[in-house]
Motif scaffolding. Structure first.
Motif, mmCIF file in Angstrom:
data_model
loop_
_atom_site.group_PDB
_atom_site.id
_atom_site.type_symbol
_atom_site.label_atom_id
_atom_site.label_comp_id
_atom_site.label_asym_id
_atom_site.label_seq_id
_atom_site.Cartn_x
_atom_site.Cartn_y
_atom_site.Cartn_z
ATOM 1 N N ASP A 24 -67.042 108.072 48.793
ATOM 2 C CA ASP A 24 -67.368 107.775 50.185
ATOM 3 C C ASP A 24 -66.418 108.454 51.157
ATOM 4 O O ASP A 24 -66.372 108.105 52.337
ATOM 5 N N ARG A 25 -65.659 109.446 50.646
ATOM 6 C CA ARG A 25 -64.741 110.199 51.503
ATOM 7 C C ARG A 25 -65.091 111.689 51.444
ATOM 8 O O ARG A 25 -64.352 112.497 50.881
ATOM 9 N N PRO A 26 -66.239 112.083 51.981
ATOM 10 C CA PRO A 26 -66.706 113.473 51.850
ATOM 11 C C PRO A 26 -65.759 114.495 52.457
ATOM 12 O O PRO A 26 -65.773 115.671 52.057
ATOM 13 N N GLU A 27 -64.910 114.078 53.410
ATOM 14 C CA GLU A 27 -63.966 115.015 54.008
ATOM 15 C C GLU A 27 -62.921 115.488 52.994
ATOM 16 O O GLU A 27 -62.228 116.494 53.216
ATOM 17 N N ARG A 28 -62.835 114.780 51.854
ATOM 18 C CA ARG A 28 -61.875 115.168 50.818
ATOM 19 C C ARG A 28 -62.485 116.055 49.733
ATOM 20 O O ARG A 28 -61.750 116.595 48.903
ATOM 21 N N PHE A 29 -63.796 116.197 49.708
ATOM 22 C CA PHE A 29 -64.442 116.953 48.627
ATOM 23 C C PHE A 29 -63.969 118.410 48.614
ATOM 24 O O PHE A 29 -63.528 118.925 47.580
ATOM 25 N N SER A 30 -64.079 119.076 49.746
ATOM 26 C CA SER A 30 -63.681 120.486 49.809
ATOM 27 C C SER A 30 -62.180 120.643 49.609
ATOM 28 O O SER A 30 -61.727 121.625 49.000
ATOM 29 N N LYS A 31 -61.408 119.703 50.110
ATOM 30 C CA LYS A 31 -59.957 119.768 49.915
ATOM 31 C C LYS A 31 -59.619 119.692 48.425
ATOM 32 O O LYS A 31 -58.723 120.390 47.938
ATOM 33 N N ALA A 32 -60.332 118.839 47.703
ATOM 34 C CA ALA A 32 -60.086 118.708 46.268
ATOM 35 C C ALA A 32 -60.442 120.000 45.537
ATOM 36 O O ALA A 32 -59.726 120.442 44.632
ATOM 37 N N ARG A 57 -73.570 108.052 47.924
ATOM 38 C CA ARG A 57 -74.726 108.815 47.441
ATOM 39 C C ARG A 57 -75.250 109.762 48.514
ATOM 40 O O ARG A 57 -75.615 110.912 48.230
ATOM 41 N N GLU A 58 -75.286 109.305 49.752
ATOM 42 C CA GLU A 58 -75.744 110.161 50.842
ATOM 43 C C GLU A 58 -74.764 111.299 51.095
ATOM 44 O O GLU A 58 -75.168 112.429 51.385
ATOM 45 N N ALA A 59 -73.465 111.017 50.977
ATOM 46 C CA ALA A 59 -72.452 112.054 51.180
ATOM 47 C C ALA A 59 -72.595 113.159 50.141
ATOM 48 O O ALA A 59 -72.453 114.346 50.444
ATOM 49 N N LEU A 60 -72.886 112.780 48.911
ATOM 50 C CA LEU A 60 -73.057 113.773 47.859
ATOM 51 C C LEU A 60 -74.270 114.658 48.132
ATOM 52 O O LEU A 60 -74.198 115.888 48.008
ATOM 53 N N LYS A 61 -75.371 114.048 48.527
ATOM 54 C CA LYS A 61 -76.600 114.814 48.747
ATOM 55 C C LYS A 61 -76.463 115.812 49.903
ATOM 56 O O LYS A 61 -77.129 116.850 49.909
ATOM 57 N N SER A 62 -75.581 115.514 50.849
ATOM 58 C CA SER A 62 -75.412 116.405 52.002
ATOM 59 C C SER A 62 -74.275 117.406 51.807
ATOM 60 O O SER A 62 -74.097 118.300 52.646
ATOM 61 N N PHE A 63 -73.535 117.296 50.712
ATOM 62 C CA PHE A 63 -72.392 118.185 50.490
ATOM 63 C C PHE A 63 -72.829 119.508 49.887
ATOM 64 O O PHE A 63 -73.566 119.543 48.896
#
Length: 283
Positions: A24-32, A57-63
Motif C-alpha cells: 500500500d506504499r506505491p511511492e516506494r516501488f520504484s525506489k526499491a 491491489r489497486e496500486a499494483l494494477k496502476s504501477f
C-alpha cells in the motif's frame, strides 16, 4: 508487463536478496527497484493492514514497472484467507510474473494459483510444521522455483522462543527437498533487527552453512550485507581458480591428483566450477 516467464524464473533462481515493500506504499516501488536488491517483493500480506489490502491491489494494477518487471514478486495472502482470490485477480490484471505464497502446506495450495493465474512463477514460503512435512511435494510442483523459510512463523507454530536445533532440522530438510526437486537453493527468512549488522552477518553464515542461497530483507540497509554474504568470497574464488588451473594442467582429465597437499577429484572440480559460475551470476 512482460509475459516472459522463463526470464522471471531465471531471475528468481539466481537471486540472493529479496527486498520487501509494503503493497500500500506505491511511492516506494520504484525506489526499491533502484536498489541493489536482486528481487523486490511487493507485500500484500503481513505489511498491509486488512483495511488497506484493496488499496494495495489497486496500486499494483496502476504501477508501471517497465524493464524492472522481471525483478518483481508479489507476496499474496494465504489460500485460507478471503483475500487470496482477490490478490490473484489483481496480479493477473497487472501481468505479474512471480508470486510468493505464504503458509504453503501442500500441492493443493500451489494448484490454486495455477488455476487462478496460469503459468506464473512461485516462491513458496514454508512456515509451519505441516508445510515442512510437505515441503518435498511443494518443491516438486512445476510452478515452484524456490522455497523460502518463514522462520519466525515456523517458530510461532512450534512454540519455539528462539533459533535452535529444531530450526536446524527444518533448514536441513528444506535444503534437502529443494535439491531433490532440482530447484535453486532455498531462501532464508528475515532478520527482524534490521539495523543489527553483526546479527545479520551471523544469520547469513548460519544459512549458508546449511546450503541456503539467499535471504529475505525488510530494509534497504540489509541489501549490501546480504549480497556480500551470499556471494563467493575472495578466498573461495581464488581456491576455485587454483583447482581449475591444476585440472587444466592434466588436460581436464581429473581422477585423483594432489595440489599443495589437497586431493583434487571430480567432486572437488565440480565445486570449483560452481563457485566461479556463481561469481559470474552475481556480478
Amino acid at each position: 508487463m512482460s509475459d516472459d516467464r522463463t526470464k522471471v524464473s531465471q531471475a528468481i533462481g539466481r537471486a540472493r536478496t529479496f527486498l520487501f515493500v509494503p503493497g500500500d506504499r506505491p511511492e516506494r516501488f520504484s525506489k526499491a527497484l533502484a536498489t541493489a536488491a536482486d528481487m523486490v517483493v511487493i507485500d500484500f500480506e503481513d505489511a498491509v493492514a486488512p483495511s488497506k489490502k484493496a488499496d494495495a491491489r489497486e496500486a499494483l494494477k496502476s504501477f508501471e514497472a517497465g524493464a524492472g518487471i522481471e525483478r518483481i514478486v508479489v507476496r499474496i495472502n494465504a489460500t485460507t484467507t478471503s483475500d487470496f482470490e482477490k490478490d490473484l485477480n489483481a496480479c493477473g490484471a497487472a501481468g505479474v510474473g512471480a508470486l510468493m505464497l505464504p503458509k504453503a502446506e501442500g500441492r493443493e495450495d500451489v494448484g490454486r494459483i495455477a488455476s487462478g493465474v496460469g503459468k506464473v512463477r512461485v516462491i513458496a514460503l514454508v512456515e509451519s510444521a505441516l508445510g515442512l512435512e510437505r515441503c518435498g511435494e511443494i518443491a516438486r510442483q512445476p510452478l515452484v522455483d524456490r522455497i523460502a523459510f518463514g522462520s519466525i512463523d515456523y517458530r510461532l507454530d512450534l512454540g519455539i522462543p528462539e533459533d535452535g536445533p529444531a530450526l536446524a532440522t527444518a533448514r536441513s530438510q528444506i535444503v534437502f527437498q529443494s535439491r531433490l526437486a532440482s530447484i535453486a537453493a532455498p531462501i532464508e527468512g528475515v532478520t527482524a533487527a534490521y539495523n543489527d549488522g553483526e546479527l545479520l552477518l551471523s544469520d547469513i553464515a548460519v544459512a549458508r552453512s546449511f546450503g541456503f542461497g539467499g535471504k529475505l530483507a525488510i530494509h534497504p540497509c540489509q541489501i549490501e550485507v546480504i549480497n556480500y554474504g551470499f556471494a563467493p568470497s575472495e578466498a573461495e574464488v581464488a581456491w576455485a581458480k587454483r583447482i581449475l588451473a591444476a585440472a587444466e594442467e592434466t588436460g581436464g582429465e581429473v581422477g585423483a591428483v594432489s595440489l599443495n597437499g589437497e586431493m583434487i577429484d571430480r567432486p572437488v572440480l565440480l565445486r570449483a566450477e560452481r563457485i566461479l559460475e556463481r561469481t559470474e551470476e552475481v556480478r
